[in-house]
Design a protein around this motif. Sequence first.
Motif, short mmCIF file in Angstrom:
data_model
loop_
_atom_site.label_atom_id
_atom_site.label_comp_id
_atom_site.label_asym_id
_atom_site.label_seq_id
_atom_site.Cartn_x
_atom_site.Cartn_y
_atom_site.Cartn_z
N VAL A 1 0.85 -1.20 0.00
CA VAL A 1 0.00 0.00 0.00
C VAL A 1 0.88 1.25 0.00
CG1 VAL A 1 -1.68 1.36 1.33
CG2 VAL A 1 -1.98 -1.12 1.07
N GLY A 2 0.57 2.16 -0.91
CA GLY A 2 1.32 3.41 -1.04
C GLY A 2 2.50 3.34 -2.00
N GLN A 3 2.82 2.15 -2.48
CA GLN A 3 3.94 1.99 -3.39
C GLN A 3 3.49 2.11 -4.85
OE1 GLN A 3 6.04 -1.66 -2.69
NE2 GLN A 3 6.57 -1.13 -0.60
N THR A 4 4.39 2.66 -5.67
CA THR A 4 4.15 2.70 -7.10
C THR A 4 4.72 1.43 -7.70
OG1 THR A 4 4.27 5.11 -7.12
CG2 THR A 4 4.54 4.00 -9.24
N VAL A 5 3.88 0.69 -8.40
CA VAL A 5 4.28 -0.60 -8.94
C VAL A 5 3.92 -0.71 -10.42
CG1 VAL A 5 4.02 -1.75 -6.70
CG2 VAL A 5 2.11 -1.74 -8.30
N ARG A 6 4.56 -1.67 -11.08
CA ARG A 6 4.21 -2.05 -12.45
C ARG A 6 3.77 -3.50 -12.41
NH1 ARG A 6 8.60 -3.33 -16.65
NH2 ARG A 6 9.76 -2.14 -15.11
N VAL A 7 2.55 -3.77 -12.82
CA VAL A 7 2.02 -5.13 -12.82
C VAL A 7 1.67 -5.53 -14.25
CG1 VAL A 7 1.14 -5.02 -10.46
CG2 VAL A 7 -0.34 -4.36 -12.35
N THR A 8 1.74 -6.82 -14.49
CA THR A 8 1.42 -7.36 -15.81
C THR A 8 0.43 -8.50 -15.64
OG1 THR A 8 3.67 -6.85 -16.53
CG2 THR A 8 2.41 -8.35 -17.90
N GLY A 9 -0.57 -8.53 -16.49
CA GLY A 9 -1.54 -9.61 -16.43
C GLY A 9 -2.56 -9.49 -17.55
N THR A 10 -3.46 -10.43 -17.55
CA THR A 10 -4.52 -10.48 -18.55
C THR A 10 -5.75 -9.78 -18.00
OG1 THR A 10 -3.65 -12.58 -19.35
CG2 THR A 10 -5.92 -12.05 -19.95
N LEU A 11 -6.39 -8.96 -18.83
CA LEU A 11 -7.60 -8.28 -18.40
C LEU A 11 -8.73 -9.30 -18.26
CD1 LEU A 11 -8.77 -5.48 -17.75
CD2 LEU A 11 -9.52 -5.38 -20.14
N HIS A 12 -9.21 -9.46 -17.02
CA HIS A 12 -10.26 -10.44 -16.71
C HIS A 12 -11.64 -9.83 -16.88
CE1 HIS A 12 -12.97 -12.61 -13.92
NE2 HIS A 12 -12.34 -13.67 -14.39
N SER A 13 -11.78 -8.56 -16.45
CA SER A 13 -13.06 -7.87 -16.58
C SER A 13 -12.80 -6.37 -16.59
CB SER A 13 -14.01 -8.24 -15.44
OG SER A 13 -13.48 -7.80 -14.21
N TYR A 14 -13.76 -5.64 -17.17
CA TYR A 14 -13.64 -4.18 -17.23
C TYR A 14 -15.03 -3.57 -17.25
CZ TYR A 14 -12.73 0.50 -19.06
OH TYR A 14 -12.68 1.86 -19.24
N SER A 15 -15.24 -2.56 -16.39
CA SER A 15 -16.50 -1.84 -16.35
C SER A 15 -16.22 -0.35 -16.55
CB SER A 15 -17.21 -2.05 -15.01
OG SER A 15 -18.32 -1.19 -14.92
N PRO A 16 -16.43 0.17 -17.75
CA PRO A 16 -16.18 1.60 -17.98
C PRO A 16 -17.10 2.49 -17.14
CG PRO A 16 -17.04 0.56 -19.99
CD PRO A 16 -16.87 -0.51 -18.96
N ALA A 17 -18.31 2.04 -16.85
CA ALA A 17 -19.25 2.83 -16.06
C ALA A 17 -18.74 3.02 -14.63
CB ALA A 17 -20.62 2.16 -16.05
#
Length: 154
Positions: free
Chosen positions: A22-38
């Motif tokens: 928590v509070g750290q700036t990170v770079r993560v990599t993965g597959t998009l599982h779900s996305y809700s633009p709303a």
Amino acid sequence: MYLEPGRPVFLDELVAEPARHVGQTVRVTGTLHSYSPALDRAALVDGQYLLGVDTRLLGVRQYHVGQTYQLIGVVAAADGDGGDGPVPPDQLPEDARWAPQIALQARVAKEADGLDMAIYRKSVHALRRFLGTEPQAAAAADRPGTEPTHGSVG
């Protein structure tokens, strides 16, 4: 205004020790599982590990579920108990492991399709060993014959 660079972190590391990041700036990599633009929310997955993502800072953009992305952002404590998280509990795979108490506030997203995750993982571990920042458990997991498998979820 200075923005911290994103330190490469894997989803299994975030799930294993969420409060530590928590509070750290990170770079993560993965597959998009779900996305809700709303709701400006998404979920990224790597193997059985899942991370909630707040996409408000990314602006209007088209994302494709099933595509690989690298995200840079700050790990933040999620609102509430995770009940309003990015993925409804009935959509989670049975073996999914996630930390509903954290979410990534993404500020940069890029497509990373074609990235060989096994080679990427080895290169990040090699960089960490060189810099002297490699945790012992991760160093042991990077040895031949002990590599974790990371298939797709969903």
